[in-house]
Each structure stands twice: as structure tokens, then as C-alpha cells.
Scaffold this motif. Structure first.
Motif, mmCIF file in Angstrom:
data_model
loop_
_atom_site.group_PDB
_atom_site.id
_atom_site.type_symbol
_atom_site.label_atom_id
_atom_site.label_comp_id
_atom_site.label_asym_id
_atom_site.label_seq_id
_atom_site.Cartn_x
_atom_site.Cartn_y
_atom_site.Cartn_z
ATOM 1 N N PRO A 145 0.921 -1.153 -0.011
ATOM 2 C CA PRO A 145 0.038 -0.099 -0.206
ATOM 3 C C PRO A 145 0.959 1.481 0.022
ATOM 4 N N LEU A 146 1.982 1.341 0.600
ATOM 5 C CA LEU A 146 2.655 2.889 0.609
ATOM 6 C C LEU A 146 3.320 2.341 -0.850
ATOM 7 N N ALA A 147 4.169 1.856 -1.454
ATOM 8 C CA ALA A 147 4.438 1.366 -2.238
ATOM 9 C C ALA A 147 3.607 2.534 -3.812
ATOM 10 N N ALA A 148 1.993 1.860 -3.520
ATOM 11 C CA ALA A 148 0.983 2.300 -4.230
ATOM 12 C C ALA A 148 0.798 3.367 -4.098
ATOM 13 N N SER A 149 1.095 4.342 -2.814
ATOM 14 C CA SER A 149 0.710 5.098 -2.962
ATOM 15 C C SER A 149 2.087 6.291 -3.375
ATOM 16 N N VAL A 150 3.220 6.151 -3.745
ATOM 17 C CA VAL A 150 4.165 7.096 -3.460
ATOM 18 C C VAL A 150 3.584 6.644 -5.548
ATOM 19 N N ALA A 151 3.932 5.884 -6.108
ATOM 20 C CA ALA A 151 3.577 5.442 -7.298
ATOM 21 C C ALA A 151 2.096 6.564 -7.749
ATOM 22 N N ARG A 152 1.447 6.417 -7.461
ATOM 23 C CA ARG A 152 0.555 7.139 -7.551
ATOM 24 C C ARG A 152 0.589 8.993 -7.620
ATOM 25 N N THR A 153 1.412 9.396 -6.359
ATOM 26 C CA THR A 153 2.233 10.779 -6.938
ATOM 27 C C THR A 153 3.296 10.818 -7.590
ATOM 28 N N VAL A 154 4.010 10.010 -7.961
ATOM 29 C CA VAL A 154 4.742 9.799 -9.000
ATOM 30 C C VAL A 154 4.007 9.994 -10.340
ATOM 31 N N CYS A 155 3.301 9.639 -10.395
ATOM 32 C CA CYS A 155 2.650 9.589 -12.228
ATOM 33 C C CYS A 155 1.658 10.720 -12.197
ATOM 34 N N ARG A 156 1.903 11.516 -11.585
ATOM 35 C CA ARG A 156 0.401 12.432 -11.292
ATOM 36 C C ARG A 156 1.700 13.979 -11.359
ATOM 37 N N TYR A 157 2.828 14.043 -10.680
ATOM 38 C CA TYR A 157 3.655 15.827 -10.885
ATOM 39 C C TYR A 157 5.108 15.143 -11.304
ATOM 40 N N ASP A 158 6.011 16.176 -11.663
ATOM 41 C CA ASP A 158 7.096 16.415 -11.583
ATOM 42 C C ASP A 158 7.574 17.602 -10.971
ATOM 43 N N ASP A 159 6.586 18.799 -10.053
ATOM 44 C CA ASP A 159 7.113 19.274 -9.152
ATOM 45 C C ASP A 159 8.149 19.025 -8.103
ATOM 46 N N ALA A 160 8.877 19.965 -7.842
ATOM 47 C CA ALA A 160 9.971 19.523 -6.653
ATOM 48 C C ALA A 160 8.729 18.784 -5.011
ATOM 49 N N ALA A 161 7.788 19.938 -4.509
ATOM 50 C CA ALA A 161 6.828 19.870 -3.696
ATOM 51 C C ALA A 161 6.530 18.554 -4.290
ATOM 52 N N HIS A 162 6.273 17.751 -4.581
ATOM 53 C CA HIS A 162 5.209 16.890 -4.253
ATOM 54 C C HIS A 162 6.892 15.977 -4.077
ATOM 55 N N LEU A 163 7.508 15.907 -5.156
ATOM 56 C CA LEU A 163 8.593 14.724 -5.454
ATOM 57 C C LEU A 163 9.640 14.523 -4.128
ATOM 58 N N ASP A 164 10.118 15.814 -3.779
ATOM 59 C CA ASP A 164 10.639 15.588 -2.833
ATOM 60 C C ASP A 164 10.160 14.494 -1.804
ATOM 61 N N PRO A 165 8.824 14.993 -0.996
ATOM 62 C CA PRO A 165 8.931 13.912 -0.559
ATOM 63 C C PRO A 165 8.038 12.153 -0.860
ATOM 64 N N ALA A 166 8.142 12.600 -2.249
ATOM 65 C CA ALA A 166 7.694 10.666 -3.014
ATOM 66 C C ALA A 166 9.595 10.455 -2.670
ATOM 67 N N LEU A 167 10.448 10.567 -2.949
ATOM 68 C CA LEU A 167 11.874 10.554 -2.518
ATOM 69 C C LEU A 167 11.898 10.042 -1.267
ATOM 70 N N THR A 168 11.493 10.424 -0.605
ATOM 71 C CA THR A 168 11.708 10.054 0.666
ATOM 72 C C THR A 168 11.146 8.838 1.482
ATOM 73 N N ARG A 169 9.774 8.813 0.717
ATOM 74 C CA ARG A 169 9.037 7.757 0.754
ATOM 75 C C ARG A 169 9.056 6.835 -0.099
ATOM 76 N N THR A 170 9.565 7.077 -1.185
ATOM 77 C CA THR A 170 10.296 5.491 -1.614
ATOM 78 C C THR A 170 11.051 5.036 -0.664
ATOM 79 N N GLY A 171 12.297 5.713 -0.586
ATOM 80 C CA GLY A 171 13.329 5.222 -0.029
ATOM 81 C C GLY A 171 12.346 4.186 1.729
ATOM 82 N N ARG A 172 11.016 4.938 2.299
ATOM 83 C CA ARG A 172 10.745 4.306 3.306
ATOM 84 C C ARG A 172 9.840 3.184 2.635
#
Length: 309
Positions: free
Chosen positions: A267-294
Motif C-alpha cells: 500500500p505504501l508503494a502504491a501510494s507513492v507510485a500514484r504521486t510519481v505518476c501524477r506530478y513532476d514538481d519538487a513539492a510533490h517529488l521530494d516527499p515521494a523520494l523520501t517515501r520511496t526510501g521508506r
């Protein structure tokens, strides 16, 4: 303690990039789980592998910070986490010196692993350090030529997991073997490494999607720059799909249903994937980067526990 001291300590912490540490720790964790499941767990080689992996990770982070700055890849237009060399927080010469010190410390730790694992560890260690520098430095920085994903997949996945299993299994064989002793490179280690390699590479994909425009302007042709937003997102999702299929192999090869524990992090992976597939700005992808690490950390811990059980 002065504000300058606090600021400097924070700057060095930023240069070390602790948010990337799951990429260095997770392969060792999974390697320990595989070794335990196969009955070849050895605590001291596992600990040395962990410390060595972290030191190489930190050295590579210093190298990236330094070389991206002097090569002009890091500019004021770049979004995302602050790079200390480009921002002037730490002098370039100091970051370069810290890079070499981190790799030197990794070499010192590696001396014990060489005693245990012999010539194969010499090859792996030297290749890992060389790759950490060559990622953004040297005459052909392969991170600038679309090869960064391959580097991460191999060195923070396959080589790291298999190497961790190897040094533990080799601890039960005579010291300093010239070739891998029988049974020290089990198939299970290679299969498990693919899952870790995929999620580790997914971290890089997020980073490169975020930096795509500034990288293109700076002449840094990452794979994301070469294939664009759509195919980078396809790559990200495909990496996660493969990673979550890997545990199924272990169930079909006698490791039991506990090997499916990594699916709890899906579920965590799927949640991050949705963010990555929708956005390309740092405001969304910086947290997505951290969450992919998690995601990588959760996946790896659950995988190791499942295999051990």
C-alpha cells in the motif's frame, strides 16, 4: 556551541544525505535474512558489510555533491534537497577530501571482509568505490550518460545483497579464498537481490524525474532525460511490480508463506507510485523520494524477517 558550528554540522549532515541511507542498509538487511534462512548467518561479517556499505554510500553522496557542482549540473535553478558544494555551505575541496576519507574508511573495514571473503571481495570493494566516484566524476561520468539506473541496480541491489550473503557464507570456509567457495553464492541471494535492486533504482527514478529539466539544461543526460516523463513513470511502476513479484519465487521454492511479508508494504508503494505518476514538481517529488526510501526500508525489513521465519 555557536550558530556557525550548528550550521556547519547541519551542512555536513545534508552532504551525507541520510535520507538515502536505506539504499545502503537495505541490501545488507536482506542479505542477512537470506543467510539466516540458509543457515550461514555470521554476525561479524554482516556487521562489517553494513558499516562498509554505509561508508561507501556516504562517500558516493559526497562525490555526487562535489562533481555535480564542479561539472555545472547543480545550479540555482535545481529543485530538491540542497547540495552543499553548489550552495557554498562547504568548500568544494573539503567535500572532495571527505569523499576520499569515507572511501578510505570503507577500505579499512573492507580489510576484514577481504580476510573472510578473499579475492572476490577485493574485486567487489574496488569496483564499488570506483563506481561511486565514476557515477558523476571522471572522464565518462555514467550518471550523465543514462547509465545511473544500471549502476544503482547492480551496486545497491545485486552486488550488495549477494556480497552480504557471500561474506557470511565464506566465514564458514578457509580464510582468504581466491575463488568463491562452494555454496557461498546461492541462487536465493541473486533472486532476493533483484527485489532490492528494483526498489533502490526506483528511488533514483524519482530523483531524476524531479531534476529532468535542470539536468537537460546542464547537459546531464540521465535515463529520465533520454526517455521522458511517461516512460520514466512506466519504469518506476515496472520496477515496483517486479520487486513485489520476487517474494513469490521464494514461496514456490520452499521458503514458506512468511516470505510474502514484503507485500505488507505494497500500500505504501502504491501510494507513492500514484504521486510519481501524477506530478513532476519538487513539492510533490521530494516527499515521494523520501517515501520511496521508506518503502525500500519496509520492504527489506519485512523480506528479511519473512525469510528468517
Amino acid at each position: 556551541m555557536s550558530d556557525d558550528t550548528i550550521s556547519r554540522r547541519r551542512a555536513w549532515l545534508m552532504a551525507a544525505r541520510p535520507h538515502t541511507f536505506p539504499a545502503g542498509i537495505s541490501p545488507v538487511v536482506v542479505g542477512v535474512g537470506v543467510a539466516y534462512a540458509l543457515g550461514v548467518f555470521a554476525a561479524l561479517p554482516a556487521l562489517a558489510a553494513l558499516v562498509g556499505a554505509l561508508l561507501i554510500q556516504i562517500g558516493a553522496n559526497f562525490a555526487n555533491d562535489y562533481y555535480d557542482a564542479i561539472n555545472g549540473a547543480d545550479t540555482e535553478e535545481r529543485e530538491g534537497f540542497t547540495r552543499v558544494t553548489q550552495a557554498g555551505l562547504i568548500a568544494a575541496a573539503e567535500v572532495k577530501r571527505a569523499m576520499y576519507l569515507a572511501f578510505l574508511a570503507a577500505t579499512v573495514v573492507g580489510c576484514y571482509l577481504v580476510y573472510v571473503g578473499g579475492l572476490p571481495i577485493v574485486v567487489i570493494g574496488l569496483a564499488s568505490i570506483a563506481a561511486g566516484i565514476a557515477y558523476t566524476g571522471g572522464p565518462f561520468p555514467f550518471g550523465y550518460h543514462g547509465l545511473g539506473d544500471v549502476f544503482v541496480f547492480l551496486f545497491f541491489g545485486v552486488i550488495a545483497v549477494v556480497g552480504t550473503v557471500y561474506v557470511q557464507a565464506a566465514a564458514y570456509a578457509p580464510a582468504f579464498p581466491l575463488t568463491p567457495p562452494t555454496g557461498t553464492l546461492p541462487t536465493a541471494a541473486f533472486v532476493a537481490s533483484v527485489g532490492v535492486a528494483c526498489v533502490s533504482t526506483a528511488i533514483l527514478v524519482v530523483n531524476n524525474v524531479r531534476d529532468m529539466e535542470t539536468d537537460r539544461k546542464a547537459g546531464k543526460y540521465t535515463l529520465a532525460v533520454r526517455i521522458g516523463y511517461t516512460w520514466s513513470r512506466v519504469e518506476y511502476v515496472a520496477l515496483l511490480v517486479v520487486a513485489y513479484l520476487v517474494p513469490c519465487w521464494f514461496v514456490t521454492h520452499g521458503f514458506g508463506y512468511a516470505a510474502l511479508l514484503p507485500l505488507l508494504s505494497l500500500p505504501l508503494a502504491a501510494s507513492v507510485a500514484r504521486t510519481v505518476c501524477r506530478y513532476d514538481d519538487a513539492a510533490h517529488l521530494d516527499p515521494a523520494l523520501t517515501r520511496t526510501g521508506r518503502t525500500l526500508a519496509c520492504y527489506s525489513i519485512l523480506f528479511a524477517v519473512g525469510l528468517a521465519l
